[in-house]
Design an enzyme around this catalytic site. Structure first.
Site, PDB file in Angstrom:
ATOM      1  N   HIS A 150      37.076  35.540  38.126  1.00 43.79           N
ATOM      2  CA  HIS A 150      37.878  36.331  37.186  1.00 43.79           C
ATOM      3  C   HIS A 150      37.883  35.664  35.814  1.00 43.79           C
ATOM      4  CE1 HIS A 150      39.907  37.234  41.196  1.00 43.79           C
ATOM      5  NE2 HIS A 150      39.575  38.439  40.783  1.00 43.79           N
TER       6      HIS A 150
ATOM      7  N   GLY B 251      32.581  42.362  37.640  1.00 40.34           N
ATOM      8  CA  GLY B 251      31.682  41.345  38.175  1.00 40.34           C
ATOM      9  C   GLY B 251      30.518  41.954  38.942  1.00 40.34           C
TER      10      GLY B 251
HETATM   11  P1  AMP Z   1      38.992  41.562  42.515  1.00 38.45           P
HETATM   12  O1  AMP Z   1      40.238  40.901  42.030  1.00 38.45           O
HETATM   13  O2  AMP Z   1      38.392  40.906  43.703  1.00 38.45           O
HETATM   14  O3  AMP Z   1      39.147  43.061  42.645  1.00 38.45           O
HETATM   15  O4  AMP Z   1      37.923  41.352  41.355  1.00 38.45           O
HETATM   16  C1  AMP Z   1      38.218  41.720  40.023  1.00 38.45           C
HETATM   17  C2  AMP Z   1      36.942  41.622  39.222  1.00 38.45           C
HETATM   18  O5  AMP Z   1      36.435  40.300  39.289  1.00 38.45           O
HETATM   19  C3  AMP Z   1      35.842  42.546  39.767  1.00 38.45           C
HETATM   20  O6  AMP Z   1      35.141  43.132  38.670  1.00 38.45           O
HETATM   21  C4  AMP Z   1      34.975  41.594  40.537  1.00 38.45           C
HETATM   22  O7  AMP Z   1      33.632  42.006  40.625  1.00 38.45           O
HETATM   23  C5  AMP Z   1      35.089  40.335  39.703  1.00 38.45           C
HETATM   24  N1  AMP Z   1      34.749  39.168  40.514  1.00 38.45           N
HETATM   25  C6  AMP Z   1      35.329  38.787  41.678  1.00 38.45           C
HETATM   26  N2  AMP Z   1      34.698  37.692  42.171  1.00 38.45           N
HETATM   27  C7  AMP Z   1      33.702  37.383  41.307  1.00 38.45           C
HETATM   28  C8  AMP Z   1      32.685  36.381  41.268  1.00 38.45           C
HETATM   29  N3  AMP Z   1      32.559  35.462  42.223  1.00 38.45           N
HETATM   30  N4  AMP Z   1      31.824  36.400  40.229  1.00 38.45           N
HETATM   31  C9  AMP Z   1      31.920  37.339  39.261  1.00 38.45           C
HETATM   32  N5  AMP Z   1      32.858  38.308  39.232  1.00 38.45           N
HETATM   33  C10 AMP Z   1      33.734  38.335  40.245  1.00 38.45           C
END
Ligand code: AMP
Length: 282
Positions: free
Chosen positions: A38, A148
């Site tokens: 994030h 991401g």
């Molecule tokens: P989440 O909180 O898991 O819904 O993720 C929120 C955002 O962070 C989304 O756009 C995910 O793709 C991105 N994200 C989560 N983990 C990663 C990672 N390891 N690398 C890059 N982006 C990430």
């Protein structure tokens, strides 16, 4: 760094944005339990936008009935501090009632690109994602929004709905952030026991083995799939939900590998579901 402004209602958020009208606004939607993945999105947003809004919302619409909505990690105080440190100017922390009220009668369905891979395993998941993203776009009206590549299919779903519905927002994809040992960072990694963590490493390792095979000249998707299956070594400790060799934009499976190709997989390690992908170019 200034302390970020915390907003909990749509009115508060709109007020905060109105006070900064004219500034380029970047939106980073998250479900909290923030980590360096994030932070990479927030850093990119800070480098490109004057005002960065981080939303923290565990979206009930994107969880199936037997999924981990209730148990999903929530730590708003730690997230506020982390997002502020990572550069967020405004944090939007709505309650489920604020965004879904007494239930929505409208939903956003992204057809083809939302159907395969995670769409098959998690019926309704991308409709839940797309509906809340559209609401966030309408509430924040960002110039840019950051997602991401770890959730590759989600990124394509968001790109598609943005184009189809003519949102005036630029979608920016940010590369996967990994631990030094290769595991993609995920809020769900905190569910893993020490031994499950070791098992989970087979996911990035098998993707890398498959990518290496393609980079060394293999073009037959069946051969690559066999190599992946050999490396991932499914068993009681690790179950494979899917492995796909597909076109990066449409996610259509390919048989003869040529040009840019996505290798995407989902596994279960114990009760924890993990996804990962790599992009290869030949
Ligand atoms: P989440 O909180 O898991 O819904 O993720 C929120 C955002 O962070 C989304 O756009 C995910 O793709 C991105 N994200 C989560 N983990 C990663 C990672 N390891 N690398 C890059 N982006 C990430």
């Amino acid at each position: 760094m200034r302390d970020p402004q915390i907003t909990r209602t749509i009115t508060e958020l709109r007020q905060a944005l109105a006070e900064r009208s004219g500034a380029l606004i970047g939106l980073v939607p998250t479900m909290g339990a923030l980590h360096a993945g994030h932070a990479a999105l927030l850093a990119r947003a800070c480098s490109e936008c004057k005002i960065v809004v981080a939303s923290i919302f565990v979206n009930p619409l994107q969880f199936g009935p037997s999924e981990d909505y209730a148990g999903y990690p929530r730590d708003p105080q730690a997230d506020i501090a982390y997002a502020g440190e990572a550069g967020a100017d405004i944090i939007f922390l709505p309650t489920p009632e604020t965004l879904t009220g007494r239930g929505l009668q409208t939903s956003v369905v992204v057809a083809e690109v939302g159907e395969p891979l995670c769409g098959l395993q998690r019926p309704g998941h991308f409709t839940g994602v797309a509906t809340i993203i559209v609401k966030l776009f309408n509430i924040v009206r960002p110039d840019k929004a950051y997602f991401g590549e770890k959730d590759w299919q989600q990124l394509q779903v968001v790109r598609r709905l943005t184009a189809d519905l003519d949102f005036a927002v630029e979608i920016v994809g940010v590369g996967v952030v990994r631990e030094a040992d290769g595991l993609a960072l995920s809020s769900r990694n905190r569910y893993l026991s020490v031994s499950e963590y070791q098992t989970a490493l087979r996911l990035p390792q098998a993707l890398k083995a498959a990518a290496n095979l393609i980079e060394s000249g293999e073009t037959d998707a069946r051969v690559v799939a066999l190599a992946f299956r050999h490396a991932i070594a499914t068993g009681p400790d690790l179950k494979l939900e899917y492995f796909s060799i597909c076109l990066p934009d449409t996610l259509e499976p390919v048989e003869a590998i040529q040009g840019k190709t996505l290798l995407a997989a989902a596994v279960r390690v114990g009760k924890t579901r993990l996804i990962d992908n790599v992009l290869v170019s030949t």
